[in-house]
Structure formats: structure tokens, C-alpha cells
Design an enzyme around this catalytic site. Structure first.
Site, mmCIF file in Angstrom:
data_model
loop_
_atom_site.group_PDB
_atom_site.id
_atom_site.type_symbol
_atom_site.label_atom_id
_atom_site.label_comp_id
_atom_site.label_asym_id
_atom_site.label_seq_id
_atom_site.Cartn_x
_atom_site.Cartn_y
_atom_site.Cartn_z
ATOM 1 N N GLY A 54 -78.494 27.109 -37.454
ATOM 2 C CA GLY A 54 -78.347 26.249 -36.778
ATOM 3 C C GLY A 54 -77.558 26.007 -35.235
ATOM 4 O O GLY A 54 -76.774 27.245 -35.365
ATOM 5 N N ASN A 55 -76.720 25.183 -34.722
ATOM 6 C CA ASN A 55 -75.599 25.023 -34.226
ATOM 7 C C ASN A 55 -74.748 23.589 -33.362
ATOM 8 O O ASN A 55 -75.867 22.524 -34.248
ATOM 9 C CB ASN A 55 -75.901 25.473 -32.811
ATOM 10 N N HIS A 56 -74.133 23.234 -32.432
ATOM 11 C CA HIS A 56 -73.360 22.417 -33.178
ATOM 12 C C HIS A 56 -73.797 21.211 -31.927
ATOM 13 O O HIS A 56 -73.525 20.067 -31.540
ATOM 14 C CB HIS A 56 -71.868 22.725 -32.405
ATOM 15 N N ALA A 102 -80.925 23.560 -27.738
ATOM 16 C CA ALA A 102 -80.169 25.056 -28.183
ATOM 17 C C ALA A 102 -81.189 25.264 -29.275
ATOM 18 O O ALA A 102 -80.730 24.631 -30.195
ATOM 19 C CB ALA A 102 -78.784 24.323 -28.250
#
Ligand code: PMT
Length: 400
Positions: free
Chosen positions: A208-210, A276
Site C-alpha cells: 500500500g502507500n501513505h 495513489a
């Protein structure tokens, strides 16, 4: 506030139909002209006499009026209304309407209505979370209809959970705000993506990402404040919205986000892709939790679909696509490349090299580049204000 507005209220067979009496009182009191349509089973829960007394109009239940043989013209009703509100909307009625079934006056009127249609569902919690119900509700949203979220509490089954029809006061507030909405984007459909995507590695881990979703949710709500009807497709976040003109669709993976975007894109005028999206996902997902073993572990990745590029391929003349570029180096060059490669009309560049910009924070610092290579730099601002700047830049270009 609702003076002179013509509201057609469709009531289907749920115990929540008893709340229709209060809803009609609120609508009539604020000056709306209310006509009521009931399905056969709705009449088991509340009588047409009660509702005709409160609405001051005859209540319609059948295609043909029993005594005179006169026809209740569903086409006229559909054309008469400024808003068709279906409350309570049962799982059965939702399923029928999502699939074009036309076996009662309410269904026929729905298919004939040219005005906006708003549903206030009412059902048991398990019915509400069944994939079939979800698919049907998503279909209605893809037709441009709006859904007023159900509320949590005691259900007729004795269970406690989500599924209660929104309280009449809340439905009234929704309708009031719906008519109040004005602005340069009134009548426009805006699709927004937000948040990260999660790509499973095994049942407990993911890539995943932030992304917190703050940027995308701010854009969605500000677009709605300008009058747009918004579909917000979001990956997993903690963000919430109860804006009446924002319909939230939750997804997890890039493929799910692409599927939802594809479903809504055809009806959209403006698409703003702030999510994102994970560029890669594990080539295979382990059924079981991967055990700790060797000192190193390699995971094969394969490429995810590029949602923006897919939408860009099918963009019509009347559609306006806006991308984001989150960069850490060669910012402008990379943004220019994405602008043309993904067929965007405009791109919003944010760089992690700028203090206060990018992921998670409440602020962002952006540069907007349009397809004529006009570049506009903005100061560091709260994401709400950034959303307003982005929408102003879109409005001045989209209308040209
Ligand atoms: O959510 P926040 O915490 O508020 O943070 C906001 C943000 C930093 C996530 C946001 O401002 C932002 O920059 N979003 C885009 C992040 C990104 O993935 O950028 P990108 O340069 O990798 O992608 C370019 C564009 O293609 C983006 O519009 C992206 O949504 C889209 N894309 C990317 C990959 C992919 N597989 N499909 C896509 O549609």
C-alpha cells in the site's frame, strides 16, 4: 426553502413506511408540493388515507384508478416532479429499479422520470451488506441517482446495526440541501478517485502507500459545494463524508478501482484522479500467512492496470480528465510526461521535496499544468483550499 418544489414520494413496503407521514409533514410545511406513490405492500404498513390527508393530494397506488377506470399516467408524474424521492426503498424495489423491471406504478414512474432520483433504503443489516444489494445500489448510482445512507440502530428483525431508513429530519435536510446546491458545476457529474490501493500479499499483508484520502475527499466535497453530483471512488482510508451530493464507493485494489471508474466514467463530465494507485501487485497471493523463514524473501510483482491511462483512451470531446503527479525528482519533466501519456487535460503536481506537501498532511503545495503547457504555481495551503484552486482551474478551462 422548498417553496414551489414538486416532490414525488415513492413508498415501498417496509416498516419504515410509518416514517413517511412525518417526512411528508416536513416537506409540505416547508412549502413543497408533494405527491405520493405507494406500492401494494407499502399499504400494509401505512394507509393511503393518512398520506393523502398529510400531502393534500390523492395517493396513487395502481396504474388504473379502481372506480373510474381512469389511467394514472406514470409519464406525466415522472415529468411533473422536480425530485423523485423513494423512501423507504426496500431491497426488492432497489433490485427491480436497478434492473429496469416495470411491474408496478412506482417502477414505471421511475423509468419515466427525467428529474433527479434519490433513494432512502431501509432493510435488515444482512440484506444491506449482501453483494447483490451492493451491486444494485452501485448500479443506481451509476445511473446518476443518489442514495441517502441508512442509519445504525434497532431493526425490525430485533437485530441492531445499519439498515434503518434515515430519520425523516435527515431525509428532509438532504432534500433541502439538494435544492440549495447551486454553482458553476450544478448539473455536472464529477468522478473523483482518492486514497491508496491495497494489493494483497497474503491474508494479513498488503502493498500500500501513505495516502490518507484527504486530498481526494476535499476535492469531492468542494466539487459538490459547487453544485456537482460527485462519485467518489476511494481506496481504504479513515476519511468520511456525508455531503448529500457525494456518493462514496469503497474499493480496495487497483483492479476494483478501475472496475468502478469504468462503470461511472461514461456518465461523468469531469474526472479528477487523486488516488495513489499501486503500480504493481504481487504476481500471486498466498492463501496462507507467509511464515518467517529465511533471512530474505523475494516477492514477484506484476503490473497493475493504469486507471488514468485507460480512462484517457476512451475520453470523449465533452470530458475533462485531471491527473495528479506525485514526484520526488525531475518533478516538472515527469508531470509533463504523465500529462500527455495519460491524455489528461490538466495535471496537478505535488512534490515530496516541498515541506508540507503530499501524503497524509492537512496541507499541500501544488503546481498546475494544463495541456497548453500553461504552468501555475500555488502557495502551501490547507487541502480544502487546494481543492478550491484545482476546481477553479478546471472550471475556467472546462467551459472554454
Ligand atoms: O491522500 P493524501 O494523504 O491527502 O495525499 C494526496 C496525494 C499525495 C496522494 C495526492 O495529492 C496525489 O498526488 N495523488 C496521486 C499519487 C500518484 O499515484 O501519482 P502518480 O504520479 O504515481 O500517478 C499519476 C496519475 O495516474 C495519478 O492521477 C494517479 O491517480 C494515476 N494512476 C497511477 C497509477 C495507476 N496504476 N493508475 C492511475 O490511475
Amino acid at each position: 426553502m422548498l417553496r414551489g418544489k414538486r416532490i414525488l414520494l415513492g413508498i415501498s413496503g417496509s416498516i419504515a413506511a410509518y416514517k413517511s407521514a412525518q417526512l411528508i409533514r416536513l416537506l409540505v410545511k416547508s412549502g413543497a408540493d408533494v405527491k405520493v406513490l405507494m406500492t401494494k405492500s407499502a399499504q400494509d404498513f401505512i394507509t393511503p388515507l393518512t398520506l393523502s390527508t398529510l400531502s393534500k393530494n390523492p395517493v396513487l397506488t395502481e396504474f388504473v384508478k379502481d372506480d373510474s377506470g381512469q389511467w394514472n399516467n406514470h409519464v406525466e408524474l415522472g415529468l411533473w416532479a422536480d425530485l423523485f424521492l423513494i423512501a423507504p426503498a426496500t431491497a426488492n424495489s432497489i433490485a427491480k429499479l436497478a434492473n429496469g423491471i416495470c411491474d408496478n406504478l412506482l417502477c414505471a414512474t421511475y423509468l419515466s422520470a427525467r428529474c433527479p432520483v434519490v433513494f432512502a433504503p431501509a432493510m435488515d443489516l444482512d440484506m444491506l451488506r449482501h453483494p447483490a444489494t451492493n451491486a444494485n445500489m452501485n448500479k443506481l448510482i451509476s445511473f446518476g441517482n443518489s442514495i441517502i445512507k441508512t442509519e445504525h440502530g434497532d431493526l425490525a428483525s430485533g437485530l441492531i446495526g445499519k439498515g434503518r431508513m434515515a430519520e425523516p429530519e435527515h431525509i428532509f435536510k438532504f432534500v433541502d440541501e439538494f435544492f440549495e446546491a447551486t454553482g458553476p458545476l450544478k448539473g455536472k457529474r464529477v468522478l473523483v478517485t482518492a486514497g491508496p490501493t491495497y494489493e494483497a500479499i497474503d491474508p494479513v499483508r498488503f502493498i500500500g502507500n501513505h495516502s490518507s484520502g484527504k486530498m481526494g475527499f476535499s476535492i469531492a466535497e468542494e466539487a459538490a459545494n459547487l453544485g456537482a453530483s460527485v462519485i467518489l471512488i476511494s481506496g481504504p482510508t479513515n476519511q468520511k463524508t456525508d455531503h448529500p451530493l457525494v456518493n462514496l464507493v469503497n474499493v480496495t485494489t487497483a483492479q476494483e478501482m478501475l472496475d468502478s471508474c469504468t462503470q461511472y466514467y461514461g456518465e461523468s463530465n469531469i474526472s479528477i484522479l487523486a488516488a495513489a494507485v499501486s503500480d504493481y501487485k504481487p504476481a500471486s497471493v498466498s492463501d496462507q500467512k507467509i511464515k518467517k523463514g529465511h533471512d530474505a524473501l523475494a516477492i514477484d510483482l506484476k503490473i497493475n492496470p493504469d486507471i488514468a491511462a485507460e480512462l484517457g483512451k476512451n475520453k470523449r470531446q465533452d470530458q475533462f480528465n485531471v491527473g495528479f503527479a506525485l514526484e520526488t525528482e525531475n518533478e516538472r519533466a515527469n508531470a509533463f510526461e504523465k500529462l500527455s501519456k495519460k491524455n489528461f487535460d490538466m495535471i496537478v503536481l505535488n512534490s515530496l521535496n516541498d515541506e508540507g506537501a503530499g501524503f497524509t498532511k492537512d496541507t499541500n503545495k501544488i503546481t498546475i499544468i494544463d495541456k497548453n503547457n500553461i504552468v501555475m504555481n500555488y502557495e502551501l495551503k490547507n487541502k480544502r483550499e487546494v481543492a478550491k484552486d484545482i476546481l477553479q482551474a478546471i472550471i475556467s478551462r472546462y467551459e472554454n
